[in-house]
Design a protein around this motif. Sequence first.
Motif, PDB file in Angstrom:
ATOM      1  N   TRP A 116     -11.422  -1.101  -1.439  1.00 63.35           N
ATOM      2  CA  TRP A 116     -10.708  -1.820  -0.387  1.00 63.35           C
ATOM      3  C   TRP A 116      -9.892  -2.999  -0.921  1.00 63.35           C
ATOM      4  CZ3 TRP A 116      -9.700   0.224   4.038  1.00 63.35           C
ATOM      5  CH2 TRP A 116     -10.556   1.171   4.579  1.00 63.35           C
ATOM      6  N   SER A 117     -10.293  -3.560  -2.037  1.00 61.97           N
ATOM      7  CA  SER A 117      -9.549  -4.699  -2.582  1.00 61.97           C
ATOM      8  C   SER A 117      -8.324  -4.280  -3.376  1.00 61.97           C
ATOM      9  CB  SER A 117     -10.466  -5.557  -3.460  1.00 61.97           C
ATOM     10  OG  SER A 117     -10.937  -4.822  -4.574  1.00 61.97           O
ATOM     11  N   SER A 118      -8.231  -3.001  -3.696  1.00 59.72           N
ATOM     12  CA  SER A 118      -7.094  -2.530  -4.484  1.00 59.72           C
ATOM     13  C   SER A 118      -6.201  -1.544  -3.737  1.00 59.72           C
ATOM     14  CB  SER A 118      -7.591  -1.874  -5.780  1.00 59.72           C
ATOM     15  OG  SER A 118      -8.437  -0.757  -5.501  1.00 59.72           O
ATOM     16  N   ILE A 119      -6.619  -1.126  -2.545  1.00 63.29           N
ATOM     17  CA  ILE A 119      -5.860  -0.122  -1.811  1.00 63.29           C
ATOM     18  C   ILE A 119      -4.493  -0.652  -1.377  1.00 63.29           C
ATOM     19  CG2 ILE A 119      -6.693  -0.692   0.524  1.00 63.29           C
ATOM     20  CD1 ILE A 119      -6.984   2.370   0.963  1.00 63.29           C
ATOM     21  N   ARG A 120      -3.526   0.239  -1.394  1.00 59.20           N
ATOM     22  CA  ARG A 120      -2.177  -0.099  -0.945  1.00 59.20           C
ATOM     23  C   ARG A 120      -1.693   0.965   0.032  1.00 59.20           C
ATOM     24  NH1 ARG A 120       0.306  -4.069  -3.732  1.00 59.20           N
ATOM     25  NH2 ARG A 120      -0.717  -4.802  -5.645  1.00 59.20           N
ATOM     26  N   SER A 121      -0.670   0.618   0.774  1.00 63.21           N
ATOM     27  CA  SER A 121      -0.157   1.553   1.777  1.00 63.21           C
ATOM     28  C   SER A 121       0.219   2.888   1.167  1.00 63.21           C
ATOM     29  CB  SER A 121       1.058   0.947   2.487  1.00 63.21           C
ATOM     30  OG  SER A 121       0.698  -0.189   3.227  1.00 63.21           O
ATOM     31  N   GLU A 122       0.778   2.866  -0.056  1.00 62.16           N
ATOM     32  CA  GLU A 122       1.186   4.128  -0.686  1.00 62.16           C
ATOM     33  C   GLU A 122      -0.016   4.995  -1.054  1.00 62.16           C
ATOM     34  OE1 GLU A 122       2.110   0.840  -3.832  1.00 62.16           O
ATOM     35  OE2 GLU A 122       2.206   1.083  -1.632  1.00 62.16           O
ATOM     36  N   ASP A 123      -1.218   4.405  -1.081  1.00 61.10           N
ATOM     37  CA  ASP A 123      -2.429   5.200  -1.297  1.00 61.10           C
ATOM     38  C   ASP A 123      -2.874   5.900  -0.019  1.00 61.10           C
ATOM     39  OD1 ASP A 123      -2.777   4.381  -4.016  1.00 61.10           O
ATOM     40  OD2 ASP A 123      -3.654   2.501  -3.318  1.00 61.10           O
ATOM     41  N   VAL A 124      -2.318   5.494   1.095  1.00 63.63           N
ATOM     42  CA  VAL A 124      -2.765   6.005   2.395  1.00 63.63           C
ATOM     43  C   VAL A 124      -1.732   6.911   3.057  1.00 63.63           C
ATOM     44  CG1 VAL A 124      -3.597   5.339   4.689  1.00 63.63           C
ATOM     45  CG2 VAL A 124      -4.160   3.929   2.696  1.00 63.63           C
ATOM     46  N   PHE A 125      -0.481   6.512   3.044  1.00 61.86           N
ATOM     47  CA  PHE A 125       0.516   7.316   3.746  1.00 61.86           C
ATOM     48  C   PHE A 125       1.902   7.158   3.128  1.00 61.86           C
ATOM     49  CE2 PHE A 125      -0.027   3.290   6.146  1.00 61.86           C
ATOM     50  CZ  PHE A 125       1.237   2.746   5.979  1.00 61.86           C
ATOM     51  N   ASP A 161       2.860  10.689   6.739  1.00 58.98           N
ATOM     52  CA  ASP A 161       2.208  11.759   5.991  1.00 58.98           C
ATOM     53  C   ASP A 161       1.013  11.154   5.265  1.00 58.98           C
ATOM     54  OD1 ASP A 161       1.455  13.780   4.293  1.00 58.98           O
ATOM     55  OD2 ASP A 161       3.214  13.632   2.998  1.00 58.98           O
ATOM     56  N   THR A 162      -0.190  11.663   5.532  1.00 59.79           N
ATOM     57  CA  THR A 162      -1.403  11.071   4.950  1.00 59.79           C
ATOM     58  C   THR A 162      -1.949  11.863   3.765  1.00 59.79           C
ATOM     59  OG1 THR A 162      -2.731  12.230   6.629  1.00 59.79           O
ATOM     60  CG2 THR A 162      -2.110   9.934   7.082  1.00 59.79           C
ATOM     61  N   SER A 163      -1.147  12.719   3.175  1.00 63.63           N
ATOM     62  CA  SER A 163      -1.637  13.435   1.998  1.00 63.63           C
ATOM     63  C   SER A 163      -2.024  12.488   0.859  1.00 63.63           C
ATOM     64  CB  SER A 163      -0.603  14.459   1.522  1.00 63.63           C
ATOM     65  OG  SER A 163       0.642  13.851   1.246  1.00 63.63           O
ATOM     66  N   PRO A 164      -1.366  11.318   0.691  1.00 67.45           N
ATOM     67  CA  PRO A 164      -1.848  10.394  -0.343  1.00 67.45           C
ATOM     68  C   PRO A 164      -3.280   9.925  -0.106  1.00 67.45           C
ATOM     69  CG  PRO A 164       0.379   9.817   0.294  1.00 67.45           C
ATOM     70  CD  PRO A 164      -0.097  10.848   1.282  1.00 67.45           C
ATOM     71  N   LEU A 165      -3.675   9.762   1.161  1.00 66.32           N
ATOM     72  CA  LEU A 165      -5.032   9.317   1.453  1.00 66.32           C
ATOM     73  C   LEU A 165      -6.044  10.362   0.999  1.00 66.32           C
ATOM     74  CD1 LEU A 165      -7.073   7.383   2.683  1.00 66.32           C
ATOM     75  CD2 LEU A 165      -6.666   8.454   4.919  1.00 66.32           C
ATOM     76  N   ARG A 166      -5.736  11.628   1.226  1.00 63.24           N
ATOM     77  CA  ARG A 166      -6.664  12.681   0.787  1.00 63.24           C
ATOM     78  C   ARG A 166      -6.830  12.645  -0.729  1.00 63.24           C
ATOM     79  NH1 ARG A 166      -8.015  17.677  -0.773  1.00 63.24           N
ATOM     80  NH2 ARG A 166      -9.467  18.816   0.588  1.00 63.24           N
ATOM     81  N   GLU A 167      -5.725  12.509  -1.439  1.00 65.32           N
ATOM     82  CA  GLU A 167      -5.791  12.437  -2.897  1.00 65.32           C
ATOM     83  C   GLU A 167      -6.589  11.209  -3.333  1.00 65.32           C
ATOM     84  OE1 GLU A 167      -1.809  12.479  -4.319  1.00 65.32           O
ATOM     85  OE2 GLU A 167      -1.334  14.436  -3.447  1.00 65.32           O
TER      86      GLU A 167
END
Length: 398
Positions: free
Chosen positions: A90-99, A131-137
């Motif tokens: 959670w401290s390193s997550i970015r929007s591009e990791d999610v969507f 598109d949430t395919s980045p979140l799955r990855e």
Amino acid sequence: MKSFIDSIREKLRGGAARQEGRPSCNGLVLSGGGARAAYQAGVLRFIADEFPEAEFPVLTGVSAGSINAAGIASDEGSFNAATSKLVHCWSSIRSEDVFVAPSSASLLWRAVTGGPDEAAGEIVPRHGIVDTSPLREYLCRILNAPDGNLEGIEENLVRQRLRALALITTNYATGQTVSWIQGASTHGWERPNRVGVKVDITVDHIMASTSLPFLFPAIPLGPAWYGDGGIRLAEPLSPAIHLGADRIIAIGTRYDRSRREADVPATHGYPPAAQIFGILLNAVFLDRLDQDASILARYNELLDRMPRKDWGSMRKIKLLLMRPSQDLGRISGEYQAELSGILKLIARGLGSKDTKSPDWLSMILFEPAYTERLIDIGYTDARNRRDDFERFFGEAEA
């Protein structure tokens, strides 16, 4: 129509009611709230630091809370190790990791209506704004599940560190709340609008539970499409109770305002769309936990007034409810500049700057500056309630 007593019995009996003489069972209930789930990581980190022997055989998660629940359930290391990974996540997550968001208004329209723009070479989702395919990855990577299978869950079940994990979704075709369960029996769970289904939980179940309506696309699980489990989850404590938990720590992400704070308007003049949208999201996803906790307290009081011999298969449920000491929606407004692309345009269009508490923004603000602050708030809030945690775990050992 069910009588009041029948409702109480259904609430407190559950499908896996505790038998006489059986040790108490701790449960962890993690609610939704999108990026607000970083707050839960802070609370869990404190518990791991101060109570390293803590165990939660029953875990339930809804929406973004399912990420945290699945992370703990699938980690084959200690509770301390699992919470450390969640904090790092959670401290390193970015929007591009999610969507991936559409880059223009025209592509946004095509995304909503299902018309991909192949000629433009854009990544356009067919059933959601993003598109949430980045979140799955991302989930496959952080949960050590390259093929989407969370093998650590079965290992923890075999080692009896885990009794059951339940992730809650909504079936968009039937409107039913579906709890996907790996572990304990779901006997007696069937209700017209609530169903428990035994499966081997995968990353796709997490994706379905976290699928915010309209914003994130629905996820197919078998022949049906599923979305965020908080939509119709009227009793968020029930899954943990059904799975045998009689001592529950529930971590919400909604700030409990005082009466004085509640009376202060968040806007002046005609309310902007962001204000209305935020109230709607709170009502759908975040208000239920507080209501269910209040009802549970009344049920416990009623059992206290009944002779023990009349309890039958019902039992009292110990609850420790954690909520943020600060308004996470209001805080998100300080980080609106972190948005980019079409989401920034949407924020402007909704009038997010015209409300003091843009709650909708707090759910999609997957940026370290914001999530790290929520982790710190969660840790501090838990530390300030250390006595409550000591009583909770102390009573379990007594």
